[in-house]
Design a protein around this motif. Sequence first.
Motif, mmCIF file in Angstrom:
data_model
loop_
_atom_site.group_PDB
_atom_site.id
_atom_site.type_symbol
_atom_site.label_atom_id
_atom_site.label_comp_id
_atom_site.label_asym_id
_atom_site.label_seq_id
_atom_site.Cartn_x
_atom_site.Cartn_y
_atom_site.Cartn_z
ATOM 1 N N GLU A 169 13.110 82.208 -3.769
ATOM 2 C CA GLU A 169 14.241 81.363 -4.125
ATOM 3 C C GLU A 169 13.903 80.409 -5.262
ATOM 4 O O GLU A 169 14.775 80.072 -6.064
ATOM 5 C CB GLU A 169 14.727 80.584 -2.904
ATOM 6 C CG GLU A 169 15.470 81.455 -1.913
ATOM 7 C CD GLU A 169 15.943 80.701 -0.679
ATOM 8 O OE1 GLU A 169 15.375 79.628 -0.362
ATOM 9 O OE2 GLU A 169 16.881 81.192 -0.029
ATOM 10 N N TRP A 229 20.834 82.284 -0.950
ATOM 11 C CA TRP A 229 21.586 83.533 -0.867
ATOM 12 C C TRP A 229 20.739 84.749 -0.506
ATOM 13 O O TRP A 229 21.273 85.808 -0.192
ATOM 14 C CB TRP A 229 22.287 83.826 -2.192
ATOM 15 C CG TRP A 229 21.332 84.002 -3.333
ATOM 16 C CD1 TRP A 229 20.849 83.031 -4.142
ATOM 17 C CD2 TRP A 229 20.712 85.215 -3.760
ATOM 18 N NE1 TRP A 229 19.972 83.556 -5.058
ATOM 19 C CE2 TRP A 229 19.876 84.901 -4.837
ATOM 20 C CE3 TRP A 229 20.794 86.534 -3.332
ATOM 21 C CZ2 TRP A 229 19.109 85.862 -5.499
ATOM 22 C CZ3 TRP A 229 20.032 87.490 -3.995
ATOM 23 C CH2 TRP A 229 19.209 87.154 -5.075
ATOM 24 N N ILE A 230 19.443 84.627 -0.512
ATOM 25 C CA ILE A 230 18.579 85.806 -0.417
ATOM 26 C C ILE A 230 18.615 86.474 0.955
ATOM 27 O O ILE A 230 18.663 87.685 1.050
ATOM 28 C CB ILE A 230 17.140 85.467 -0.850
ATOM 29 C CG1 ILE A 230 17.126 85.181 -2.353
ATOM 30 C CG2 ILE A 230 16.175 86.594 -0.513
ATOM 31 C CD1 ILE A 230 15.789 84.817 -2.924
ATOM 32 N N MET A 231 18.624 85.690 2.037
ATOM 33 C CA MET A 231 18.463 86.308 3.349
ATOM 34 C C MET A 231 19.487 85.804 4.354
ATOM 35 O O MET A 231 19.863 84.642 4.334
ATOM 36 C CB MET A 231 17.057 86.027 3.864
ATOM 37 C CG MET A 231 16.588 87.018 4.889
ATOM 38 S SD MET A 231 14.819 86.935 5.147
ATOM 39 C CE MET A 231 14.734 85.757 6.456
ATOM 40 N N HIS A 232 19.927 86.716 5.225
ATOM 41 C CA HIS A 232 20.748 86.356 6.384
ATOM 42 C C HIS A 232 20.269 87.202 7.564
ATOM 43 O O HIS A 232 19.367 88.028 7.421
ATOM 44 C CB HIS A 232 22.239 86.522 6.095
ATOM 45 C CG HIS A 232 22.650 87.896 5.677
ATOM 46 N ND1 HIS A 232 22.725 88.957 6.555
ATOM 47 C CD2 HIS A 232 23.000 88.391 4.468
ATOM 48 C CE1 HIS A 232 23.118 90.039 5.911
ATOM 49 N NE2 HIS A 232 23.281 89.720 4.635
ATOM 50 N N CYS A 238 19.604 91.125 7.485
ATOM 51 C CA CYS A 238 18.684 91.654 6.471
ATOM 52 C C CYS A 238 17.428 92.248 7.094
ATOM 53 O O CYS A 238 16.962 91.810 8.145
ATOM 54 C CB CYS A 238 18.268 90.548 5.507
ATOM 55 S SG CYS A 238 19.589 90.025 4.418
ATOM 56 N N ALA A 293 16.770 93.590 2.065
ATOM 57 C CA ALA A 293 17.880 94.545 2.000
ATOM 58 C C ALA A 293 18.843 94.318 3.160
ATOM 59 O O ALA A 293 18.476 93.743 4.184
ATOM 60 C CB ALA A 293 17.325 95.964 2.051
ATOM 61 N N GLU A 294 20.078 94.789 2.966
ATOM 62 C CA GLU A 294 21.092 94.658 3.998
ATOM 63 C C GLU A 294 21.929 95.930 4.062
ATOM 64 O O GLU A 294 22.068 96.635 3.056
ATOM 65 C CB GLU A 294 22.011 93.467 3.710
ATOM 66 C CG GLU A 294 22.864 93.655 2.469
ATOM 67 C CD GLU A 294 23.723 92.453 2.148
ATOM 68 O OE1 GLU A 294 24.162 91.749 3.064
ATOM 69 O OE2 GLU A 294 23.954 92.221 0.948
ATOM 70 N N GLY A 308 22.089 97.631 0.485
ATOM 71 C CA GLY A 308 22.163 96.686 -0.617
ATOM 72 C C GLY A 308 20.833 95.970 -0.772
ATOM 73 O O GLY A 308 20.306 95.411 0.188
ATOM 74 N N ARG A 354 19.246 92.927 -1.813
ATOM 75 C CA ARG A 354 19.623 91.549 -2.112
ATOM 76 C C ARG A 354 18.644 90.930 -3.100
ATOM 77 O O ARG A 354 19.042 90.193 -3.995
ATOM 78 C CB ARG A 354 19.685 90.719 -0.831
ATOM 79 C CG ARG A 354 20.838 91.130 0.061
ATOM 80 C CD ARG A 354 20.967 90.250 1.267
ATOM 81 N NE ARG A 354 21.291 88.863 0.963
ATOM 82 C CZ ARG A 354 22.507 88.395 0.726
ATOM 83 N NH1 ARG A 354 23.534 89.222 0.730
ATOM 84 N NH2 ARG A 354 22.708 87.117 0.482
ATOM 85 N N ALA A 355 17.366 91.206 -2.898
ATOM 86 C CA ALA A 355 16.343 90.656 -3.797
ATOM 87 C C ALA A 355 15.091 91.495 -3.691
ATOM 88 O O ALA A 355 14.762 92.023 -2.625
ATOM 89 C CB ALA A 355 16.034 89.204 -3.440
ATOM 90 N N SER A 392 22.108 93.721 -6.009
ATOM 91 C CA SER A 392 23.007 92.587 -6.224
ATOM 92 C C SER A 392 22.437 91.676 -7.300
ATOM 93 O O SER A 392 21.303 91.245 -7.208
ATOM 94 C CB SER A 392 23.205 91.809 -4.935
ATOM 95 O OG SER A 392 21.987 91.228 -4.515
#
Length: 166
Positions: free
Chosen positions: A12, A19-22, A25, A42-43, A115, A117-118, A156
Motif C-alpha cells: 500500500e 483497496w488492496i485486500m478484503h 481475497c 486475487a479475488e 481478478g 487486485r495487486a 485492476s
Amino acid sequence: YWQVGEVVKMMESELGSGWIMHKLCKVYLFILSQRIVGCLVAEPIKEAHKVLSCAVNGSSDGTTTNEPKLTTLQFGDIRFQREVMRKAPSVPEALNENLNGAIFCEEEAVPAVCGIRAIWVTQANRRKHIATQLLDALRKSFCMGFVLEHSQLAFSQPTSAGKALA
C-alpha cells in the motif's frame, strides 16, 4: 497471518492504501531465502472489461505512419526539398509510450474468473520472473481441479510495470 498484513502495508505504501485486500481475497507469497519478496492478491470475479489497444500518434495498431513530410528551403533560385521520415519506435519505446497514461476499456464485459487486485515484488528482486511465477501458481491453484487460462484473469488498475506484466 500477521506477515500478510505487513506485506500488504508495504504494498500500500507503493500502490496506494485501503483497496488492496478484503475478506474474499486469496494471497500468494513468494519466499526467497526466508524472506517475502513478492505478493499477489486475487479475488473471485464473474466478468471483466478488455483493455483497448493503445495508440501511438493516432494509429490504433501501435505503429507510426511513415508518410514523408516535405520541407522546402530556398536560397536564391535554388530550392532544396527535405523529406522527414518518422521512424516507428522500437518495442521498448513503444511499450513505455503506450503504458504511461489512461487505460481505456471496452464497454461490453467478458467472462472472467479471477481478478488480480495487486501484484508486487521487492525492488531488489524485480525482473527475475517472480511475478510470473506468482501468476502461474495462482492459475494452478485458484480454482480447485483446473488450471485457469490467461484469458480468465483480469488486472485492476495496473501500474505501467503491471501493464507490461499483464
